[in-house]
Design a protein around this motif. Sequence first.
Motif, mmCIF file in Angstrom:
data_model
loop_
_atom_site.group_PDB
_atom_site.id
_atom_site.type_symbol
_atom_site.label_atom_id
_atom_site.label_comp_id
_atom_site.label_asym_id
_atom_site.label_seq_id
_atom_site.Cartn_x
_atom_site.Cartn_y
_atom_site.Cartn_z
ATOM 1 N N SER A 85 0.860 -1.170 0.000
ATOM 2 C CA SER A 85 0.000 0.000 0.000
ATOM 3 C C SER A 85 0.900 1.225 0.000
ATOM 4 O O SER A 85 1.837 1.306 0.789
ATOM 5 C CB SER A 85 -0.884 -0.021 1.253
ATOM 6 N N ALA A 86 0.644 2.145 -0.909
ATOM 7 C CA ALA A 86 1.514 3.316 -1.049
ATOM 8 C C ALA A 86 1.322 4.319 0.085
ATOM 9 O O ALA A 86 2.119 5.228 0.241
ATOM 10 C CB ALA A 86 1.274 3.994 -2.391
ATOM 11 N N SER A 92 -3.541 0.097 -3.600
ATOM 12 C CA SER A 92 -2.840 -1.070 -3.081
ATOM 13 C C SER A 92 -2.834 -2.217 -4.075
ATOM 14 O O SER A 92 -3.630 -2.257 -5.009
ATOM 15 C CB SER A 92 -3.524 -1.539 -1.789
ATOM 16 N N GLY A 93 -1.943 -3.157 -3.812
ATOM 17 C CA GLY A 93 -1.874 -4.359 -4.630
ATOM 18 C C GLY A 93 -1.450 -5.537 -3.784
ATOM 19 O O GLY A 93 -0.889 -5.380 -2.702
ATOM 20 N N ILE A 94 -1.789 -6.722 -4.274
ATOM 21 C CA ILE A 94 -1.397 -7.949 -3.588
ATOM 22 C C ILE A 94 -0.718 -8.882 -4.582
ATOM 23 O O ILE A 94 -0.879 -8.735 -5.794
ATOM 24 C CB ILE A 94 -2.596 -8.677 -2.947
ATOM 25 N N GLY A 95 0.018 -9.821 -4.047
ATOM 26 C CA GLY A 95 0.647 -10.806 -4.899
ATOM 27 C C GLY A 95 0.993 -12.048 -4.116
ATOM 28 O O GLY A 95 1.122 -12.012 -2.888
ATOM 29 N N VAL A 115 -8.183 1.046 -3.119
ATOM 30 C CA VAL A 115 -7.694 1.751 -1.935
ATOM 31 C C VAL A 115 -7.985 0.920 -0.688
ATOM 32 O O VAL A 115 -9.132 0.561 -0.427
ATOM 33 C CB VAL A 115 -8.345 3.150 -1.824
ATOM 34 N N GLU A 116 -6.934 0.598 0.037
ATOM 35 C CA GLU A 116 -7.028 -0.193 1.275
ATOM 36 C C GLU A 116 -5.988 0.305 2.267
ATOM 37 O O GLU A 116 -5.077 1.043 1.909
ATOM 38 C CB GLU A 116 -6.761 -1.678 1.001
ATOM 39 N N THR A 117 -6.100 -0.156 3.513
ATOM 40 C CA THR A 117 -5.063 0.134 4.509
ATOM 41 C C THR A 117 -3.949 -0.900 4.372
ATOM 42 O O THR A 117 -4.154 -1.976 3.801
ATOM 43 C CB THR A 117 -5.616 0.081 5.952
#
Length: 181
Positions: A85-86, A92-95, A115-117
């Motif tokens: 998360s920036a 945000s991104g996941i992998g 957009v996430e925490t």
Amino acid sequence: MTFTVLSEKIEKCLIEQMNETAKHKNLKKNLYTEWDSKMKLSFPNLIIPPLFGKGSQDVVINPRLNVKWEPPEQGWYKINFDGASAGNPSPSGIGCIVRDSKGKCLKEIAENIGVETNNEVEFRAAYQSLQLGTDLGWRNIHLEGDSLNVINAIQNKQTPSWHLNRWLRPILALLERLDDF
């Protein structure tokens, strides 16, 4: 797919999200084109973390851990997950990447999630990683990530904040379906 390629996919997803956010805030077009510039814009006082941090009077050098990926035992699958998360909250991104005991990449995920925490991103990455493994019918999964909040929550069956329970409960339910983890 190598871990480097997966990392690049996650970075690309984050850059796309940051550029989309910049466009909506009427900021300069393609402001976030490189990871370093994005980090410098977000954290102007950043000095190559985690090597340096301010101490009471001096700059303290924190040694980097020498971390090396190890394959799982024969018959097991290792799923390495991460979320990014920036900001908090922000795009945000996941992998995740799944490998067998020979280190062969079997599956990967790299995804923009909006957009996430920072904590929700890590929990969501762990959940989606486990979901991937259980959907494929695997029952011997070694889940590995760098978020102490996620790891501690799984081990203690409680989260540091009530709103993260929406991710912890399904993670624990998926873990119940495994032979071991």
